[in-house]
Scaffold this active site. Sequence first.
Site, PDB file in Angstrom:
ATOM      1  N   MET A  84       0.849  -1.169   0.000  1.00  0.00           N
ATOM      2  CA  MET A  84       0.000   0.000   0.000  1.00  0.00           C
ATOM      3  C   MET A  84       0.898   1.237   0.000  1.00  0.00           C
ATOM      4  O   MET A  84       1.215   1.744   1.059  1.00  0.00           O
ATOM      5  CB  MET A  84      -0.902   0.033   1.225  1.00  0.00           C
ATOM      6  CG  MET A  84      -1.844  -1.120   1.347  1.00  0.00           C
ATOM      7  SD  MET A  84      -3.338  -0.754   0.440  1.00  0.00           S
ATOM      8  CE  MET A  84      -4.195  -2.270   0.606  1.00  0.00           C
ATOM      9  N   PRO A  85       1.340   1.676  -1.101  1.00  0.00           N
ATOM     10  CA  PRO A  85       2.173   2.881  -1.090  1.00  0.00           C
ATOM     11  C   PRO A  85       1.384   4.111  -0.640  1.00  0.00           C
ATOM     12  O   PRO A  85       0.256   4.337  -1.079  1.00  0.00           O
ATOM     13  CB  PRO A  85       2.601   3.050  -2.543  1.00  0.00           C
ATOM     14  CG  PRO A  85       2.403   1.722  -3.178  1.00  0.00           C
ATOM     15  CD  PRO A  85       1.263   1.095  -2.440  1.00  0.00           C
TER      16      PRO A  85
END
EC number: 5.3.2.-
Length: 75
Positions: free
Chosen positions: A1-2
Amino acid sequence: MPHIDIKCFPRELDEQQKAALAADITDVIIRHLNSKDSSISISLQQIQPESWQAIWDAEIAPQMEALIKKPGYSM
């Protein structure tokens, strides 16, 4: 999950410009990290110049070795 956290001096960006910036950054993250669009979040915080030292001290200087793009200045 950047999660991308952008801090910068104040800019006069309208909602369309912010959306274009987010779209461009999202495209780069998808291409380089093979992420899904739905997993990316981006924050834009505008910091007054007189408050930048606190950002440097808390977030930039202590992370210098982890930065993949180092600043061309020091404080």
